[in-house]
Design a protein around this motif. Structure first.
Motif, PDB file in Angstrom:
ATOM      1  N   ARG A   1      -7.678  10.119  -5.973  1.00  0.00           N
ATOM      2  CA  ARG A   1      -7.449   8.874  -6.705  1.00  0.00           C
ATOM      3  C   ARG A   1      -7.982   7.688  -5.899  1.00  0.00           C
ATOM      4  NH1 ARG A   1      -1.948   8.856  -7.395  1.00  0.00           N
ATOM      5  NH2 ARG A   1      -2.231  10.405  -8.999  1.00  0.00           N
ATOM      6  N   TYR A   2      -7.713   7.694  -4.591  1.00  0.00           N
ATOM      7  CA  TYR A   2      -8.225   6.617  -3.742  1.00  0.00           C
ATOM      8  C   TYR A   2      -9.738   6.666  -3.622  1.00  0.00           C
ATOM      9  CZ  TYR A   2      -3.705   4.878  -2.300  1.00  0.00           C
ATOM     10  OH  TYR A   2      -2.478   4.297  -2.295  1.00  0.00           O
TER      11      TYR A   2
ATOM     12  N   ILE B   1      -0.541   8.211   1.093  1.00  0.00           N
ATOM     13  CA  ILE B   1      -1.258   9.286   0.412  1.00  0.00           C
ATOM     14  C   ILE B   1      -0.466  10.567   0.634  1.00  0.00           C
ATOM     15  CG2 ILE B   1      -3.387  10.615   0.334  1.00  0.00           C
ATOM     16  CD1 ILE B   1      -4.818   8.112   1.345  1.00  0.00           C
TER      17      ILE B   1
ATOM     18  N   MET C   1       0.834  -1.173   0.000  1.00  0.00           N
ATOM     19  CA  MET C   1       0.000   0.000   0.000  1.00  0.00           C
ATOM     20  C   MET C   1       0.887   1.248   0.000  1.00  0.00           C
ATOM     21  SD  MET C   1      -3.028  -0.760   2.634  1.00  0.00           S
ATOM     22  CE  MET C   1      -4.468  -1.510   1.982  1.00  0.00           C
ATOM     23  N   GLN C   2       0.490   2.241  -0.764  1.00  0.00           N
ATOM     24  CA  GLN C   2       1.257   3.464  -0.865  1.00  0.00           C
ATOM     25  C   GLN C   2       0.700   4.512   0.076  1.00  0.00           C
ATOM     26  OE1 GLN C   2       0.805   4.475  -4.938  1.00  0.00           O
ATOM     27  NE2 GLN C   2       2.543   3.255  -5.596  1.00  0.00           N
TER      28      GLN C   2
ATOM     29  N   ARG D   1     -11.059   5.236  -6.788  1.00  0.00           N
ATOM     30  CA  ARG D   1     -10.756   3.808  -6.899  1.00  0.00           C
ATOM     31  C   ARG D   1     -11.713   2.990  -6.032  1.00  0.00           C
ATOM     32  NH1 ARG D   1      -5.028   1.283  -5.454  1.00  0.00           N
ATOM     33  NH2 ARG D   1      -4.453   2.162  -7.449  1.00  0.00           N
ATOM     34  N   TYR D   2     -12.019   3.483  -4.835  1.00  0.00           N
ATOM     35  CA  TYR D   2     -12.854   2.748  -3.878  1.00  0.00           C
ATOM     36  C   TYR D   2     -14.267   3.332  -3.775  1.00  0.00           C
ATOM     37  CZ  TYR D   2      -8.437   0.675  -2.501  1.00  0.00           C
ATOM     38  OH  TYR D   2      -7.250   0.005  -2.506  1.00  0.00           O
TER      39      TYR D   2
ATOM     40  N   ASP E   1      -3.747  12.474  -4.711  1.00  0.00           N
ATOM     41  CA  ASP E   1      -3.680  11.067  -4.322  1.00  0.00           C
ATOM     42  C   ASP E   1      -4.930  10.654  -3.562  1.00  0.00           C
ATOM     43  OD1 ASP E   1      -1.258  10.592  -5.501  1.00  0.00           O
ATOM     44  OD2 ASP E   1      -0.086  10.888  -3.673  1.00  0.00           O
ATOM     45  N   MET E   2      -5.433  11.547  -2.722  1.00  0.00           N
ATOM     46  CA  MET E   2      -6.652  11.256  -1.967  1.00  0.00           C
ATOM     47  C   MET E   2      -7.834  11.070  -2.922  1.00  0.00           C
ATOM     48  SD  MET E   2      -8.142  10.684   0.844  1.00  0.00           S
ATOM     49  CE  MET E   2      -7.426  11.366   2.297  1.00  0.00           C
TER      50      MET E   2
ATOM     51  N   GLU F   1     -12.221  -3.934  -5.673  1.00  0.00           N
ATOM     52  CA  GLU F   1     -11.755  -2.588  -5.998  1.00  0.00           C
ATOM     53  C   GLU F   1     -10.291  -2.370  -5.654  1.00  0.00           C
ATOM     54  OE1 GLU F   1     -15.459   0.458  -5.922  1.00  0.00           O
ATOM     55  OE2 GLU F   1     -14.566  -0.003  -3.983  1.00  0.00           O
ATOM     56  N   SER F   2      -9.764  -3.163  -4.773  1.00  0.00           N
ATOM     57  CA  SER F   2      -8.379  -2.938  -4.354  1.00  0.00           C
ATOM     58  C   SER F   2      -7.381  -3.290  -5.441  1.00  0.00           C
ATOM     59  CB  SER F   2      -8.077  -3.744  -3.089  1.00  0.00           C
ATOM     60  OG  SER F   2      -8.083  -5.123  -3.380  1.00  0.00           O
TER      61      SER F   2
END
Length: 139
Positions: A12-13, A4, A1-2, A16-17, A9-10, A68-69
């Motif tokens: 993007r997450y 944030i 896991m990267q 993504r989720y 980046d937030m 989703e991960s």
């Protein structure tokens, strides 16, 4: 896991989720509304209907979160992090039910149903995650 690092980046997450976040919000709302606000239905006569609902909510949340991960089946440590996060959230919701929401109570059996549902969601991911019908969850 990267980690944030910034607002992009937030975002993007969040994108993504998106389905997992929507399910978390829905589960929290359903679990934290007062019982007097829930319309009474004949389904409540089904034995352990409450536990079936908890199982179903967390099985679906677990399955969607794993899909989703975008984590492949080999990275079980990341799967463990997801399971811990979701189960911790279910524990916090149970605590809030006992302390904040009138006419609701926390039950260990609800927590057990949440955990078994989460494990079932993981098993469903392991068995069904490769099918094309679930590809929209990987977007």
């Amino acid at each position: 896991m990267q980690a944030i690092e910034g607002p992009t980046d937030m975002l993007r997450y969040v994108f993504r989720y998106k389905y997992s976040i929507l399910l978390v919000i829905l589960i929290a709302l359903l679990c934290l509304i007062p019982s007097s606000s829930i319309p009474y239905t004949s389904l409540f006569y089904i034995p352990y209907f409450d536990k079936i609902v908890h199982f179903s909510m967390y099985a679906s949340l677990g399955f969607v979160a794993f899909m989703e991960s975008r984590i492949t089946r080999q990275y079980s440590i990341n799967h463990l992090y997801i399971m811990i996060a979701i189960f911790s959230m279910s524990g916090v919701i149970e605590i809030l039910q006992a302390t904040v929401v009138p006419s609701r109570a926390a039950e260990w059996t609800d927590l057990l149903a949440n955990f078994i549902g989460l494990l079932s969601g993981y098993l469903a991911f392991r068995l069904l995650g490769g099918f094309r019908i679930f590809r929209f969850l990987k977007s």
